[in-house]
Design a protein around this motif. Structure first.
Motif, mmCIF file in Angstrom:
data_model
loop_
_atom_site.group_PDB
_atom_site.id
_atom_site.type_symbol
_atom_site.label_atom_id
_atom_site.label_comp_id
_atom_site.label_asym_id
_atom_site.label_seq_id
_atom_site.Cartn_x
_atom_site.Cartn_y
_atom_site.Cartn_z
ATOM 1 N N THR A 1 -44.666 49.404 -42.659
ATOM 2 C CA THR A 1 -43.342 48.910 -42.702
ATOM 3 C C THR A 1 -42.885 48.422 -41.380
ATOM 4 O OG1 THR A 1 -42.819 50.368 -44.611
ATOM 5 C CG2 THR A 1 -40.909 49.528 -43.418
ATOM 6 N N GLN A 2 -42.975 49.336 -40.159
ATOM 7 C CA GLN A 2 -42.782 48.991 -39.038
ATOM 8 C C GLN A 2 -43.570 47.585 -38.558
ATOM 9 O OE1 GLN A 2 -43.388 52.345 -36.512
ATOM 10 N NE2 GLN A 2 -41.010 52.818 -36.671
ATOM 11 N N GLN A 3 -44.684 47.653 -38.757
ATOM 12 C CA GLN A 3 -45.659 46.549 -38.497
ATOM 13 C C GLN A 3 -45.134 45.205 -39.088
ATOM 14 O OE1 GLN A 3 -48.263 46.482 -36.352
ATOM 15 N NE2 GLN A 3 -48.265 44.552 -36.489
ATOM 16 N N GLY A 4 -44.712 45.385 -40.487
ATOM 17 C CA GLY A 4 -44.090 44.190 -40.908
ATOM 18 C C GLY A 4 -42.649 43.567 -40.279
ATOM 19 N N GLN A 5 -42.080 44.646 -39.767
ATOM 20 C CA GLN A 5 -40.725 44.256 -39.046
ATOM 21 C C GLN A 5 -41.265 43.600 -37.883
ATOM 22 O OE1 GLN A 5 -38.969 48.075 -38.549
ATOM 23 N NE2 GLN A 5 -38.061 48.230 -40.743
ATOM 24 N N LYS A 6 -42.195 44.236 -37.176
ATOM 25 C CA LYS A 6 -42.851 43.460 -35.958
ATOM 26 C C LYS A 6 -43.208 42.058 -36.144
ATOM 27 C CE LYS A 6 -44.388 47.696 -33.524
ATOM 28 N NZ LYS A 6 -45.305 48.300 -32.984
ATOM 29 N N LEU A 7 -44.026 42.019 -37.370
ATOM 30 C CA LEU A 7 -44.493 40.430 -37.756
ATOM 31 C C LEU A 7 -43.295 39.572 -38.061
ATOM 32 C CD1 LEU A 7 -46.465 38.550 -39.119
ATOM 33 C CD2 LEU A 7 -45.919 39.548 -41.423
ATOM 34 N N PHE A 8 -42.245 40.030 -38.668
ATOM 35 C CA PHE A 8 -40.894 39.494 -38.941
ATOM 36 C C PHE A 8 -40.274 38.893 -37.680
ATOM 37 C CE2 PHE A 8 -42.111 39.160 -43.330
ATOM 38 C CZ PHE A 8 -41.206 37.883 -43.499
ATOM 39 N N ALA A 9 -40.342 39.923 -36.638
ATOM 40 C CA ALA A 9 -39.628 39.683 -35.378
ATOM 41 C C ALA A 9 -40.219 38.747 -34.518
ATOM 42 C CB ALA A 9 -39.543 41.071 -34.677
ATOM 43 N N ALA A 10 -41.641 38.585 -34.702
ATOM 44 C CA ALA A 10 -42.435 37.562 -33.940
ATOM 45 C C ALA A 10 -42.179 36.272 -34.561
ATOM 46 C CB ALA A 10 -43.940 37.786 -33.896
ATOM 47 N N LEU A 11 -42.478 36.127 -35.902
ATOM 48 C CA LEU A 11 -41.989 34.780 -36.545
ATOM 49 C C LEU A 11 -40.517 34.423 -36.384
ATOM 50 C CD1 LEU A 11 -43.608 35.671 -40.321
ATOM 51 C CD2 LEU A 11 -44.574 34.082 -38.483
ATOM 52 N N ARG A 12 -39.647 35.331 -36.314
ATOM 53 C CA ARG A 12 -38.283 34.845 -36.048
ATOM 54 C C ARG A 12 -38.286 34.266 -34.615
ATOM 55 N NH1 ARG A 12 -35.665 38.868 -37.443
ATOM 56 N NH2 ARG A 12 -36.084 40.311 -35.770
ATOM 57 N N LEU A 13 -38.992 34.852 -33.512
ATOM 58 C CA LEU A 13 -39.053 34.329 -32.330
ATOM 59 C C LEU A 13 -39.401 32.906 -32.150
ATOM 60 C CD1 LEU A 13 -38.601 34.853 -29.222
ATOM 61 C CD2 LEU A 13 -40.931 35.818 -29.234
ATOM 62 N N VAL A 14 -40.354 32.777 -32.813
ATOM 63 C CA VAL A 14 -41.204 31.465 -32.768
ATOM 64 C C VAL A 14 -40.156 30.331 -33.490
ATOM 65 C CG1 VAL A 14 -43.152 30.137 -33.632
ATOM 66 C CG2 VAL A 14 -43.527 32.459 -32.607
ATOM 67 N N VAL A 15 -39.598 30.753 -34.756
ATOM 68 C CA VAL A 15 -38.851 29.772 -35.382
ATOM 69 C C VAL A 15 -37.373 29.454 -34.668
ATOM 70 C CG1 VAL A 15 -37.498 29.400 -37.378
ATOM 71 C CG2 VAL A 15 -39.813 30.508 -37.892
ATOM 72 N N ASN A 16 -37.024 30.543 -34.097
ATOM 73 C CA ASN A 16 -35.970 30.168 -33.189
ATOM 74 C C ASN A 16 -36.128 29.339 -31.942
ATOM 75 O OD1 ASN A 16 -34.193 31.435 -35.255
ATOM 76 N ND2 ASN A 16 -34.350 33.414 -34.157
ATOM 77 N N SER A 17 -37.509 29.352 -31.568
ATOM 78 C CA SER A 17 -37.809 28.870 -30.425
ATOM 79 C C SER A 17 -38.430 27.437 -30.428
ATOM 80 C CB SER A 17 -38.698 29.756 -29.552
ATOM 81 O OG SER A 17 -38.074 31.024 -29.374
ATOM 82 N N LEU A 18 -38.462 26.897 -31.680
ATOM 83 C CA LEU A 18 -39.227 25.572 -31.937
ATOM 84 C C LEU A 18 -38.731 24.462 -31.308
ATOM 85 C CD1 LEU A 18 -39.975 25.711 -36.014
ATOM 86 C CD2 LEU A 18 -41.678 25.858 -33.709
#
Length: 157
Positions: free
Chosen positions: A59-76
């Motif tokens: 569950t925590q790993q999934g949160q880390k995954l989505f945090a990384a995806l959010r960072l990338v999408v927000n930084s495009l």
């Protein structure tokens, strides 16, 4: 604004970035379920990757995954700002046993997860946008992993 380029050297257009932003916002709203589906698909495609997670709280790993995806999408719109973060992440992942070949499997699992989530709404344009974005991230990360490995070999000599 610095343009974002795909691994093929094509610029990522504003319409692709908008697709990524809006689709990510939707899938993020069901983040835990989407992350669980992603890891299920990842382990189906390469069961040996399960060992890299050991007794990790998924569950925590999934949160880390989505945090990384959010960072990338927000930084495009300013990808160079996030490149050092991605490079650091790649180097840390090599310490966990991640190899460059694993990035292909992650990409397949990500696109498959999105395809399953969006169904018929996962248009060729949306698929291409996510494929290009992931390819860009994977290229940055594998490059950093290669440079770190070369540095380690040079230091060991």
């Amino acid at each position: 604004m610095v343009p974002v380029f795909t691994p093929q050297g094509r610029p990522m257009h504003n319409d692709q970035i908008l697709l990524l932003e809006t689709s990510f916002a939707e899938v993020h709203s069901v983040g835990e379920a989407a992350a669980a589906l992603f890891y299920e698909r990842l382990f189906v495609h390469d069961p040996s990757l399960r060992r890299l997670f050991g007794d990790t709280d998924m569950t925590q790993q999934g949160q880390k995954l989505f945090a990384a995806l959010r960072l990338v999408v927000n930084s495009l719109r300013n990808l160079p700002a996030v490149v050092p973060v991605l490079e650091d992440l790649a180097v840390r992942h090599t310490a966990y046993g991640v190899r460059n070949t694993h990035y292909d499997t992650v990409g397949v699992a990500l696109i498959e997860t999105l395809s399953l989530y969006f169904g018929a709404r996962f248009t060729p344009e949306l698929r291409a946008a996510w494929t290009d974005a992931y390819g860009t991230v994977a290229s940055v990360m594998t490059g950093a992993a290669d440079r770190a490995a070369e540095h380690q070999r040079a230091v060991a000599v």
